[in-house]
Design a protein around this motif. Structure first.
Motif, PDB file in Angstrom:
ATOM      1  N   THR A  94      16.863 -10.245  18.522  1.00 48.17           N
ATOM      2  CA  THR A  94      16.670 -10.138  19.964  1.00 48.17           C
ATOM      3  C   THR A  94      17.690  -9.143  20.504  1.00 48.17           C
ATOM      4  O   THR A  94      18.439  -8.526  19.744  1.00 48.17           O
ATOM      5  CB  THR A  94      16.807 -11.509  20.648  1.00 48.17           C
ATOM      6  N   LYS A 180       6.118  -9.820  15.901  1.00 49.51           N
ATOM      7  CA  LYS A 180       6.708 -10.313  17.148  1.00 49.51           C
ATOM      8  C   LYS A 180       6.573 -11.823  17.270  1.00 49.51           C
ATOM      9  O   LYS A 180       5.616 -12.425  16.784  1.00 49.51           O
ATOM     10  CB  LYS A 180       6.062  -9.629  18.359  1.00 49.51           C
ATOM     11  N   ILE A 181       7.553 -12.422  17.926  1.00 51.92           N
ATOM     12  CA  ILE A 181       7.521 -13.846  18.255  1.00 51.92           C
ATOM     13  C   ILE A 181       7.246 -14.018  19.746  1.00 51.92           C
ATOM     14  O   ILE A 181       6.356 -14.758  20.147  1.00 51.92           O
ATOM     15  CB  ILE A 181       8.863 -14.524  17.894  1.00 51.92           C
ATOM     16  N   ARG A 182       8.045 -13.327  20.574  1.00 52.53           N
ATOM     17  CA  ARG A 182       7.849 -13.376  22.029  1.00 52.53           C
ATOM     18  C   ARG A 182       7.924 -11.964  22.584  1.00 52.53           C
ATOM     19  O   ARG A 182       8.867 -11.222  22.309  1.00 52.53           O
ATOM     20  CB  ARG A 182       8.920 -14.248  22.681  1.00 52.53           C
ATOM     21  N   ASP A 183       6.913 -11.627  23.386  1.00 48.85           N
ATOM     22  CA  ASP A 183       6.841 -10.283  23.966  1.00 48.85           C
ATOM     23  C   ASP A 183       6.085 -10.374  25.294  1.00 48.85           C
ATOM     24  O   ASP A 183       4.911 -10.043  25.383  1.00 48.85           O
ATOM     25  CB  ASP A 183       6.137  -9.329  22.992  1.00 48.85           C
ATOM     26  N   GLU A 184       6.796 -10.818  26.323  1.00 49.37           N
ATOM     27  CA  GLU A 184       6.155 -11.087  27.617  1.00 49.37           C
ATOM     28  C   GLU A 184       5.628  -9.826  28.286  1.00 49.37           C
ATOM     29  O   GLU A 184       4.654  -9.871  29.024  1.00 49.37           O
ATOM     30  CB  GLU A 184       7.158 -11.789  28.549  1.00 49.37           C
ATOM     31  N   SER A 186       4.570  -7.091  26.716  1.00 50.78           N
ATOM     32  CA  SER A 186       3.698  -6.341  25.790  1.00 50.78           C
ATOM     33  C   SER A 186       4.297  -4.983  25.414  1.00 50.78           C
ATOM     34  O   SER A 186       3.580  -3.998  25.222  1.00 50.78           O
ATOM     35  CB  SER A 186       2.305  -6.142  26.395  1.00 50.78           C
ATOM     36  N   GLY A 198      14.709 -10.008  26.288  1.00 55.45           N
ATOM     37  CA  GLY A 198      13.872 -11.201  26.266  1.00 55.45           C
ATOM     38  C   GLY A 198      12.915 -11.257  25.094  1.00 55.45           C
ATOM     39  O   GLY A 198      12.353 -12.316  24.794  1.00 55.45           O
ATOM     40  N   ASP A 199      12.703 -10.128  24.416  1.00 58.55           N
ATOM     41  CA  ASP A 199      11.791 -10.107  23.266  1.00 58.55           C
ATOM     42  C   ASP A 199      12.460 -10.734  22.041  1.00 58.55           C
ATOM     43  O   ASP A 199      13.682 -10.613  21.849  1.00 58.55           O
ATOM     44  CB  ASP A 199      11.386  -8.670  22.925  1.00 58.55           C
ATOM     45  N   TYR A 200      11.638 -11.361  21.209  1.00 56.59           N
ATOM     46  CA  TYR A 200      12.066 -11.881  19.916  1.00 56.59           C
ATOM     47  C   TYR A 200      11.105 -11.354  18.857  1.00 56.59           C
ATOM     48  O   TYR A 200       9.888 -11.426  19.036  1.00 56.59           O
ATOM     49  CB  TYR A 200      12.060 -13.414  19.884  1.00 56.59           C
TER      50      TYR A 200
END
Length: 274
Positions: A94, A180-184, A186, A198-200
Motif C-alpha cells: 500500500t 489488486k485487493i482494493r482499488d476504489e 479504479s 488507499g489502494d492495496y
C-alpha cells in the motif's frame, strides 16, 4: 604711487555638455540596462530551478511504499507432499498517507536469500528488459487474468527478438505480477498499474529453488504448474535470511529483512512479515 588691486571671483554654475560627456552618459545607461537584464534572467533561471528542485524533493518525500504483509507459499503435490523451500512470495503493498501516485511499472523488486539476488520488474513493463530500443519486453502471454499470469510467471520463458539474436528470459528470474485487493478509484489496471493512496495490491514473485524444480511439484497456490516450474536460483529454506527491497522511480525504498522460521512444518502458506 600706490596701485589698488581688486580681485573678483566669478562663479559659473553652468557645465559644458559635449559629445564626450554624452557618450559616457549613454554608456552608463547601456551598462545598467545590460546588468539589469542579466540579473532578471539569472533570477528567473534560479526560480525555475528552485521550483523544480522543490517538486522533486516533495515527490521524494511523499512517494512512499509500505509493505504490509509477506506470505510464503510452498509447492505441493498434496497436503502431505510439499516443497522444503518457499517457492512464491505474496507481498501486500500500500502507500503512505498523502503519498503521490506510484506506477508499479517503474518499481524494481529485489529478492536476496543471502547468496543470490534477483532484480524483477513488472510483467507488463515493455522497456526495462528490452535488449534494444523499440522491442516489447513484457512477459510473454501477460494479460488481465491474475492466475494465468502467476502460472506463466512460475513456468514460462519470454523470448525477445533482437537484431543481434534472440534473447530468452526466464520469467521467474525476470518479472513479478500484481493483483489488486482494493482499488476504489479504479486507478489500477494490468495495462496501467498505478497505485493511489488507499489502494492495496498483492505482488507475486517466484522463488522456486532448483531442488523444488527437480522434484516436480504440480501445484503452486492456485496455479497448475504441471511439473514445469522454473528455477529462480534462490533457495529459501528454514532459518535462511530473506531480504526484500521495493525501489520506486521516485521516493523512498521499502525494505523487509526476514529470518525464516526454524521449520515450515505442514503449512503450505506462512506469514513471514510482520
Amino acid at each position: 604711487m600706490i596701485i589698488d588691486t581688486f580681485f573678483t571671483t566669478i562663479k559659473n554654475n553652468k557645465a559644458q555638455v559635449g559629445i564626450g560627456t554624452l557618450i559616457i552618459f549613454i554608456s552608463m545607461v547601456l551598462i545598467a540596462a545590460v546588468a539589469a537584464s542579466v540579473l532578471l534572467q539569472t533570477s528567473g533561471t534560479l526560480q525555475q530551478k528552485s521550483q523544480a528542485t522543490g517538486k522533486e524533493a516533495s515527490k521524494e518525500v511523499s512517494s512512499n511504499l509500505m509493505i504490509e504483509d509477506v506470505v510464503g507459499i510452498r509447492s505441493k503435490n498434496s497436503s502431505l507432499d510439499m516443497s522444503a523451500s518457499i517457492d512464491m512470495l505474496e507481498i501486500v503493498l500500500t502507500l503512505n498517507t498523502a503519498s503521490a501516485p506510484v506506477n508499479l511499472e517503474q518499481v524494481i523488486l529485489s529478492i536476496t536469500d543471502g547468496s543470490t539476488t534477483n532484480d524483477l520488474v513488472y510483467a507488463g513493463n515493455t522497456r526495462s528488459k528490452a535488449p534494444e530500443f523499440g522491442i516489447d519486453a513484457s512477459m510473454s502471454g501477460f494479460g488481465s487474468v491474475a492466475v494465468t499470469n502467476r502460472q506463466l510467471l512460475a513456468t514460462g520463458n519470454t523470448t525477445l527478438a533482437a537484431s543481434s539474436g534472440n534473447v530468452t528470459l526466464v520469467n521467474s528470474r525476470s518479472y513479478f505480477t500484481v493483483d489488486k485487493i482494493r482499488d476504489e478509484d479504479s486507478s489500477f489496471q494490468q495495462s496501467n498499474p498505478t497505485m493511489t493512496t488507499g489502494d492495496y495490491v498483492i505482488i507475486y514473485a517466484s522463488t522456486a529453488s532448483l531442488s523444488t524444480v527437480s522434484t516436480g511439484y504440480t501445484t503452486l497456490k492456485d496455479a497448475n504448474v504441471s511439473s514445469s516450474l522454473k528455477s529462480t536460483g534462490l533457495n529459501i529454506l528454514p532459518r535462511s535470511p530473506l531480504i526484500i527491497v521495493l525501489t520506486p522511480e521516485a521516493g523512498a525504498s521499502a525494505t523487509v529483512n526476514i529470518i525464516m522460521p526454524s521449520t515450515y512444518g505442514a503449512q503450505e502458506m506462512m506469514q513471514l512479515f510482520p
